[in-house]
Design a protein around this motif. Structure first.
Motif, PDB file in Angstrom:
ATOM      1  N   ALA A 104      -2.776  94.408  -4.439  1.00  0.00           N
ATOM      2  CA  ALA A 104      -3.881  93.114  -5.403  1.00  0.00           C
ATOM      3  C   ALA A 104      -4.622  93.866  -5.591  1.00  0.00           C
ATOM      4  CB  ALA A 104      -3.773  92.074  -4.485  1.00  0.00           C
ATOM      5  N   ASP A 105      -5.761  94.957  -4.407  1.00  0.00           N
ATOM      6  CA  ASP A 105      -6.710  95.865  -4.135  1.00  0.00           C
ATOM      7  C   ASP A 105      -6.311  96.914  -5.571  1.00  0.00           C
ATOM      8  OD1 ASP A 105      -7.307  94.800  -2.530  1.00  0.00           O
ATOM      9  OD2 ASP A 105      -7.096  95.731  -0.984  1.00  0.00           O
ATOM     10  N   ALA A 123       5.863  85.903 -10.276  1.00  0.00           N
ATOM     11  CA  ALA A 123       5.563  86.491  -8.791  1.00  0.00           C
ATOM     12  C   ALA A 123       4.088  86.380  -9.432  1.00  0.00           C
ATOM     13  CB  ALA A 123       6.119  86.992  -8.775  1.00  0.00           C
ATOM     14  N   LEU A 124       3.496  87.207  -9.946  1.00  0.00           N
ATOM     15  CA  LEU A 124       1.988  88.039 -10.040  1.00  0.00           C
ATOM     16  C   LEU A 124       1.181  86.747 -10.594  1.00  0.00           C
ATOM     17  CD1 LEU A 124       2.367  91.676 -12.126  1.00  0.00           C
ATOM     18  CD2 LEU A 124       2.163  91.177  -9.716  1.00  0.00           C
ATOM     19  N   ALA A 125       1.512  85.880 -11.046  1.00  0.00           N
ATOM     20  CA  ALA A 125       0.847  84.683 -11.338  1.00  0.00           C
ATOM     21  C   ALA A 125      -0.253  83.669  -9.436  1.00  0.00           C
ATOM     22  CB  ALA A 125       1.046  83.423 -11.844  1.00  0.00           C
ATOM     23  N   GLN A 126       1.020  84.024  -8.596  1.00  0.00           N
ATOM     24  CA  GLN A 126       1.091  83.291  -7.531  1.00  0.00           C
ATOM     25  C   GLN A 126      -0.490  84.369  -6.221  1.00  0.00           C
ATOM     26  OE1 GLN A 126       4.061  83.514  -4.787  1.00  0.00           O
ATOM     27  NE2 GLN A 126       5.552  82.498  -6.641  1.00  0.00           N
ATOM     28  N   ALA A 127      -0.379  85.393  -7.008  1.00  0.00           N
ATOM     29  CA  ALA A 127      -1.871  86.392  -6.902  1.00  0.00           C
ATOM     30  C   ALA A 127      -3.345  86.266  -7.528  1.00  0.00           C
ATOM     31  CB  ALA A 127      -1.699  87.642  -6.236  1.00  0.00           C
ATOM     32  N   ASP A 128      -2.451  85.746  -8.773  1.00  0.00           N
ATOM     33  CA  ASP A 128      -4.181  85.302 -10.063  1.00  0.00           C
ATOM     34  C   ASP A 128      -3.979  86.058 -10.666  1.00  0.00           C
ATOM     35  OD1 ASP A 128      -5.449  83.696 -11.443  1.00  0.00           O
ATOM     36  OD2 ASP A 128      -7.675  84.665  -9.658  1.00  0.00           O
ATOM     37  N   ARG A 129      -2.832  87.249 -10.613  1.00  0.00           N
ATOM     38  CA  ARG A 129      -3.285  88.327 -11.829  1.00  0.00           C
ATOM     39  C   ARG A 129      -1.466  88.178 -12.898  1.00  0.00           C
ATOM     40  NH1 ARG A 129      -6.708  88.799  -9.010  1.00  0.00           N
ATOM     41  NH2 ARG A 129      -7.075  90.749  -7.393  1.00  0.00           N
ATOM     42  N   ARG A 213       0.552  98.607 -13.760  1.00  0.00           N
ATOM     43  CA  ARG A 213      -1.333  98.581 -14.056  1.00  0.00           C
ATOM     44  C   ARG A 213      -1.301  96.938 -14.416  1.00  0.00           C
ATOM     45  NH1 ARG A 213      -1.521 103.722 -16.369  1.00  0.00           N
ATOM     46  NH2 ARG A 213      -2.970 105.112 -14.764  1.00  0.00           N
ATOM     47  N   VAL A 214      -1.633  96.016 -13.207  1.00  0.00           N
ATOM     48  CA  VAL A 214      -1.799  94.197 -13.829  1.00  0.00           C
ATOM     49  C   VAL A 214      -3.710  94.190 -13.461  1.00  0.00           C
ATOM     50  CG1 VAL A 214      -0.107  94.224 -12.984  1.00  0.00           C
ATOM     51  CG2 VAL A 214      -1.660  94.270 -11.099  1.00  0.00           C
ATOM     52  N   GLN A 215      -3.609  92.684 -13.982  1.00  0.00           N
ATOM     53  CA  GLN A 215      -4.998  92.702 -13.865  1.00  0.00           C
ATOM     54  C   GLN A 215      -4.928  90.838 -13.432  1.00  0.00           C
ATOM     55  OE1 GLN A 215      -5.463  91.678 -18.495  1.00  0.00           O
ATOM     56  NE2 GLN A 215      -6.014  93.735 -18.410  1.00  0.00           N
ATOM     57  N   PRO A 216      -6.281  90.806 -13.516  1.00  0.00           N
ATOM     58  CA  PRO A 216      -6.507  89.297 -12.799  1.00  0.00           C
ATOM     59  C   PRO A 216      -6.657  88.569 -14.530  1.00  0.00           C
ATOM     60  CG  PRO A 216      -8.497  90.371 -11.735  1.00  0.00           C
ATOM     61  CD  PRO A 216      -7.938  91.995 -12.785  1.00  0.00           C
ATOM     62  N   ILE A 217      -5.963  87.497 -13.986  1.00  0.00           N
ATOM     63  CA  ILE A 217      -6.075  86.393 -15.273  1.00  0.00           C
ATOM     64  C   ILE A 217      -7.149  85.880 -15.860  1.00  0.00           C
ATOM     65  CG2 ILE A 217      -4.811  84.228 -15.912  1.00  0.00           C
ATOM     66  CD1 ILE A 217      -2.647  84.548 -13.562  1.00  0.00           C
TER      67      ILE A 217
END
Length: 435
Positions: A104-105, A123-129, A213-217
């Motif tokens: 996440a960092d 899966a990423l949404a669980q970490a608000d990503r 690369r991912v990002q915050p929702i």
């Protein structure tokens, strides 16, 4: 096109099925069936290795027996592109699934090639990503998305899968596993070369995993829609939006073929729609929406959900599916030329803000007429630094049309193919230009 008889006999005599079963497990190797064909070409074997090392071993077996291999994810786009000259082994990546590493960092995630995109998002949404890639194929896998270079509305702001890549792991035609980019320092060598796998249709390597690369929702997402009657009106509206510095996440157009004039004439019909997505903080999005509504006029509609057509292709299974890429300022000219050449309304949908749209020609049209339409449209696009490629076509048309049109880069593409796959055993004939 059929499977190579000589290669199959050679494989059978060497116990290919047994060797594949030893690598993948007996449950994950079988003779290919009717549903395992690739754009009309029949296959002989289906193998589903469960690890990167097993993928390498399968590729080494194929090299030993001079067998061709076509990678497959969920199979959502196996009928896209030109048919391979032969298919001996379909390499199913479905067992290479899961979010293998997520920081996440660092805002990056390594994902197995066989993982469905929607499973990654969940899966990423669980970490608000989120992964800011919204491919139209609902069951597409990460590997299939990269191999087809499939993109959706969010490409306007966030680019394609290739633009989101941080690293790749893939197996080459000789069975060698490569890691480029990604988590470890010093792994960047060859990354630009590896990005060539994007859009290669599995003809350069078998993708094992992708680090993206991912990002915050975003906190707020709002769609502003407005009716449009013609490509020219679409053009004028897009120009206004670009000039207003509103930072849209996407600008999409839908020009269906229904309506009195199919949305292309000067009459009162408003068969089409232009929709703009704005994302960000709640107050910021609210302010930009207000400015956009003022800009576009009283016919606007603001919604918290996307229009029903948003992020969906305009073509059906029996249509000739086209992708048009042209500078956004010239998109309307390409659409008019297609309608004139076809002599009938042509449904169009895609990114009006980027000039990347999809079109559907009816599959009942004669192949020579399809060819004539493509010739006219490609001539118009060539003068505007654009291109039109055929994504898919019914079997009776597939063999008689040019999928790519004029390719000035064909010599370079041939060098790329020979560099990655010198014996042309990976999805032969599926790479751009029929390589």
């Amino acid at each position: 096109m059929g499977t190579s008889t000589t290669a199959v006999k050679r494989a059978a005599s060497g116990g290919i099925g047994q060797r594949l079963a030893e690598i993948c497990g007996e449950r994950f190797v079988r003779p290919a069936g009717m549903a395992d064909g690739v754009a009309g070409a029949s296959a002989s074997w289906v193998a589903a290795p469960g690890t990167a090392q097993a993928v390498s071993a399968v590729m080494r077996v194929a090299a030993d027996h001079a067998l061709s291999v076509v990678p497959r994810g969920a199979g959502t786009k196996m009928d896209w592109g030109a048919p391979p000259s032969r298919v001996d082994v379909v390499l199913d990546t479905g067992r290479l699934a899961g979010v293998w590493h997520h920081s996440a960092d660092d805002l990056v995630a390594e994902v197995g090639a066989g993982t469905p995109v929607r499973a990654v998002q969940a899966a990423l949404a669980q970490a608000d990503r989120r992964l800011p890639l919204d491919v139209p194929s609902p069951d597409a896998t990460i590997g299939g998305m990269v191999a087809a270079d499939e993109t959706g509305p969010l490409r306007h702001r966030h680019g394609s899968a290739g633009d989101r890549l941080h690293g790749l792991s893939y197996v080459d035609a000789a069975g060698v596993l490569h890691h480029v980019g990604g988590w470890s320092a010093g792994e960047t060598a060859g990354f630009d070369l590896a990005r060539l796998l994007c859009g290669s249709n599995g003809a350069l390597g078998v993708l094992v995993s992708a680090t993206l690369r991912v990002q915050p929702i975003p906190v707020s997402r709002l769609w502003v829609s407005r009716p449009v009657r013609s490509p020219l009106e679409m053009h004028d509206l897009v120009r206004l939006i670009h000039g207003a510095w509103l930072s849209p996440a996407a600008i999409e157009v839908d020009l269906p073929k229904d309506g009195d004039d199919g949305g292309f004439g000067p009459g009162p019909s408003a068969a089409g729609s232009l929709a703009v997505l704005l994302e960000g903080g709640q107050a910021d999005v609210g302010g930009r929406v207000a400015r956009l509504v003022e800009l576009l006029g009283a016919d606007c509609r603001v919604d918290t959900r996307a229009p029903t057509w948003w992020g969906r292709y305009p073509f059906a299974a029996d249509d000739v599916a086209l992708r048009i890429d042209v500078p956004a300022a010239d998109l309307h000219a390409a659409l008019y030329s297609m309608t004139d050449a076809a002599g009938l309304p042509v449904p169009i949908r895609g990114s009006a803000g980027l000039g990347v749209v999809y079109a559907a020609l009816p599959g009942y049209v004669a192949p020579e007429q399809i060819g004539s339409i493509l010739t006219v449209v490609r001539r118009v696009l060539l003068a505007r630094n654009g291109r039109c490629v055929v994504l898919a076509a019914p079997p009776r048309i597939r063999e008689q049309i040019d999928f790519w049109g004029q390719l000035p880069t064909l010599p370079l593409l041939r060098q790329v193919k020979n560099r990655f796959d010198p014996r042309h055993r990976l999805a032969p004939g599926r790479y751009t230009g029929g390589l």
